[in-house]
Design an enzyme around this catalytic site. Structure first.
Site, PDB file in Angstrom:
ATOM      1  N   LYS A  93       0.823  -1.216   0.000  1.00 32.15           N
ATOM      2  CA  LYS A  93       0.000   0.000   0.000  1.00 32.15           C
ATOM      3  C   LYS A  93       0.854   1.262   0.000  1.00 32.15           C
ATOM      4  CE  LYS A  93      -2.639   0.382   3.564  1.00 32.15           C
ATOM      5  NZ  LYS A  93      -1.879   1.366   4.393  1.00 32.15           N
TER       6      LYS A  93
ATOM      7  N   THR B  60       3.999   1.482  -0.831  1.00 34.33           N
ATOM      8  CA  THR B  60       4.751   1.465  -2.084  1.00 34.33           C
ATOM      9  C   THR B  60       3.899   2.014  -3.225  1.00 34.33           C
ATOM     10  OG1 THR B  60       5.988  -0.464  -1.316  1.00 34.33           O
ATOM     11  CG2 THR B  60       6.028  -0.026  -3.678  1.00 34.33           C
TER      12      THR B  60
ATOM     13  N   LYS C 273       6.768  -6.209  11.039  1.00 33.74           N
ATOM     14  CA  LYS C 273       6.245  -5.539   9.858  1.00 33.74           C
ATOM     15  C   LYS C 273       7.348  -4.885   9.036  1.00 33.74           C
ATOM     16  CE  LYS C 273       2.750  -2.083   8.526  1.00 33.74           C
ATOM     17  NZ  LYS C 273       3.613  -1.112   7.871  1.00 33.74           N
TER      18      LYS C 273
ATOM     19  N   ALA D 288      -3.665   2.199  12.785  1.00 35.16           N
ATOM     20  CA  ALA D 288      -5.063   2.121  12.347  1.00 35.16           C
ATOM     21  C   ALA D 288      -5.823   1.005  13.047  1.00 35.16           C
ATOM     22  CB  ALA D 288      -5.139   1.925  10.842  1.00 35.16           C
TER      23      ALA D 288
ATOM     24  N   PHE E 123      -3.624  -0.041   7.078  1.00 33.57           N
ATOM     25  CA  PHE E 123      -4.215  -1.358   6.894  1.00 33.57           C
ATOM     26  C   PHE E 123      -5.322  -1.349   5.838  1.00 33.57           C
ATOM     27  CE2 PHE E 123      -2.606  -1.609  11.404  1.00 33.57           C
ATOM     28  CZ  PHE E 123      -1.499  -2.352  11.082  1.00 33.57           C
TER      29      PHE E 123
ATOM     30  N   PHE F 282       3.271  -9.439  -9.552  1.00 36.80           N
ATOM     31  CA  PHE F 282       4.388 -10.288  -9.149  1.00 36.80           C
ATOM     32  C   PHE F 282       4.787 -11.178 -10.333  1.00 36.80           C
ATOM     33  CE2 PHE F 282       3.264  -8.868  -5.026  1.00 36.80           C
ATOM     34  CZ  PHE F 282       4.328  -9.158  -4.169  1.00 36.80           C
TER      35      PHE F 282
ATOM     36  N   TRP G 248       7.008  -1.037  -7.716  1.00 36.99           N
ATOM     37  CA  TRP G 248       8.107  -1.608  -6.938  1.00 36.99           C
ATOM     38  C   TRP G 248       9.344  -1.820  -7.813  1.00 36.99           C
ATOM     39  CZ3 TRP G 248      11.006  -6.159  -6.911  1.00 36.99           C
ATOM     40  CH2 TRP G 248      11.708  -6.415  -5.735  1.00 36.99           C
TER      41      TRP G 248
END
Length: 556
Positions: free
Chosen positions: A71, A73, A105, A273, A301, A381, A409
């Site tokens: 998110k 990114t 995380k 959050a 989140f 991906f 990314w």
């Protein structure tokens, strides 16, 4: 492939004064924190108030999984993509907490070629804002205990003190402690505990304040406990307001940094959050809206937590009118929601993908409830197949939402240009009709039930006797019209982190309700959510190091 920290360390950053210059900000309005970080003056924020706002774009997501959705990114990559197609854009983000950074995380500065920099500074101490909030939180705690020790003029009941100490670290051993043990001179012995700093009401206040005067007014309203007669006691009554504001005099100023491609980034404030309202500061967002055509922001989140609070709390208080929403997902994460373990996510499993898609479907429905147009960003991906990507695209189109493949990314702004084009089209073609989900005049229980049923898909809400008594107390002292800040697991639409996808036939259990009067909301704790997280079996900290040449490893 290079690590995030390696990519960040190789970035060609511009001096922050040059970044400020691209926004029309003079060096007199930038307080330097080294060469590449700066704080924007409160005078600048005030002078910009009459300027027209740009377009506000919210980036949210499905419920997070161990597979990662990207998110932040996407937020960073979209802002760079908007600049690639000729739009003047700024990204606005929350400041990372040290707790998750050293826990499981990792950092919160984006990833790959869509990062904000200097990444190591941002993920660690940055400009000291969270330290200032932690210190202010603990000054309040010290003043309370000192008041008890010095005669307790306000008749504060030690067993009804609601203010807790704070620490910006995941430390389960501090969830419940006993203070003032030993000789009488050590103070009044009582049970206390620590919350992580980003769950402090002072963090929420900093992020919702419109300036120093508003900050001080909110600080003075904080309820720190109750008297023996069960009447609220505020920070103002303890004469703490001025000292707290003094500690926050620099922390209230928004921080200016940049992305890997030198897109301006304002990073300020960082409430969680799952246990707080999950949005960066109002001042950062409002300032950015005066300086750019497009402002890309995010809420923590999934849309069931961050986006719901962004709309119902932040937008309501700040008078913000979001133009569009980007909902982030990945094929891998959707399969994880469909029951596939992380080790098998590279394998094609169309049944699991279909089951997991229901989580994305619910988050799309949630965003639509607020009247804001949306687009789905599908982070690509290498293991994704055409069959899988086509399935997600077709299902989203059936729901009236377009899908854009995102490659930020791997490619940075270039990989986000297609998403940027779609966002611009969405803003120009679809005029949203934003509105909060519930009216503040609704009773407290009804507001909680509305969120649980409409956003989570619950059948209803069960209140413990403790929560019921707390709600009755808040109604008695006139807090019934405050908005609701739900504290809930981020992993599920329900209050059970193990129920992935789109669970049905469940109820939400409210265990406790806290009053954050200074912030301006009631915090509703559900399930087993913790306001002081713990470290995992193998913390990320175990793999971090600083080499002799100054290179950082293990920070991601």
């Amino acid at each position: 492939m290079k690590t995030d920290v390696q990519i960040a360390q190789e970035a060609t950053m511009l001096p922050i004064l040059e970044i400020a210059k691209t926004l029309g900000i003079s060096e007199d309005d930038v307080e330097l924190y080294g060469k590449y970080k700066g704080k924007l003056s409160l005078d600048l924020c005030k002078r910009l108030e009459e300027k027209e706002d740009g377009k506000l774009i919210l980036v949210t997501a499905i419920n997070p999984t161990s597979a990662g959705e990207g998110k932040t990114t996407t937020n960073v990559g979209l802002s760079m993509g908007l600049n690639k197609i000729g739009k003047k854009a700024i990204t606005t983000l929350r400041e990372p907490s040290l707790g998750p950074c050293f826990g499981v995380k990792g950092g919160a500065a984006g990833g790959g070629y869509a990062q904000v920099v200097p990444m190591d500074d941002i993920n660690l101490h940055f400009t000291g804002d969270i330290h200032a909030i932690t210190t202010a939180n603990n000054l309040m705690a010290a003043l309370i205990d000192n008041h008890l020790h010095q005669g307790n003029k306000l008749s504060i009941d030690p067993k009804r003190i609601t203010w807790r100490r704070g620490l910006d670290m995941n430390d389960r051993a501090l969830r419940e402690i006993t203070v003032a043990l030993g000789p009488k001179g050590n103070g009044v012995t009582r049970v206390d505990g620590f919350d992580i700093s980003v769950a402090s009401e002072i963090m929420a206040i900093l992020c919702l304040a419109n300036g120093m005067d508003d900050l001080k007014e909110r600080l003075s309203r904080m309820i720190i406990g109750y008297t023996y007669a069960n009447e609220p006691v505020t920070a103002g009554e303890l004469e703490a307001t001025g000292a707290l504001a003094l500690l926050l005099r620099d922390a209230i100023k928004p921080n200016l940094v940049q992305t890997l491609e030198n897109t301006p980034a304002i990073i300020h404030g960082g409430p969680f959050a799952n246990i707080a309202h999950g949005c960066n500061s109002v001042m950062a967002t409002k300032t950015a809206l005066k300086l750019a055509d497009y402002v890309v922001t995010e809420a923590g989140f999934g849309a069931d937590l961050g986006a719901e609070k962004f709309f119902n709390i932040k937008c309501r208080y700040a008078g913000l009118n979001p133009s569009a929403v980007v909902i982030v997902a990945t094929v891998r994460a959707l399969k994880n929601h469909g029951g596939v373990p992380k080790a098998e996510l590279s394998e094609v499993n169309m049944k699991a993908l279909a089951n997991g898609f229901e989580n994305l479907e619910k988050q799309i429905e949630n965003v639509k409830k607020f009247g804001v147009p949306a687009v789905v960003a599908l982070n690509e991906f290498p293991t994704d197949t055409k069959e899988e990507l086509d399935f997600v695209e077709e299902r989203c189109k059936e729901l009236g939402v377009n899908v854009v493949l995102s490659q930020v990314w791997a490619k940075g702004g270039e990989g986000g240009a297609m998403l940027a084009e779609k966002v611009v089209d969405l803003v120009e073609e679809e005029k949203g009709d934003f509105k909060p989900l519930y009216d503040l005049d609704m009773p407290i229980r009804e507001k909680i039930e509305t969120i649980a049923k409409e956003i989570y898909g619950a059948d209803g809400v069960d209140f413990t006797s403790k929560a019921s008594k707390e709600i009755e107390k808040y109604e008695r002292i006139g807090l019934e019209k405050l908005p609701i800040c739900m504290a809930k697991t981020q992993y599920s639409l329900s209050d059970d982190p193990k129920l992935l996808g789109r669970p049905k036939g469940f109820r939400i259990t409210v265990s406790s309700v806290r009053a954050s009067v200074g912030a301006g909301f009631l915090v509703v704790l559900t399930g087993n959510v913790m306001t002081m997280p713990g470290l995992p079996k193998v913390p990320a900290a175990n793999k971090m190091d600083l080499l002799n040449n100054g290179e950082i490893i293990g920070l991601f």
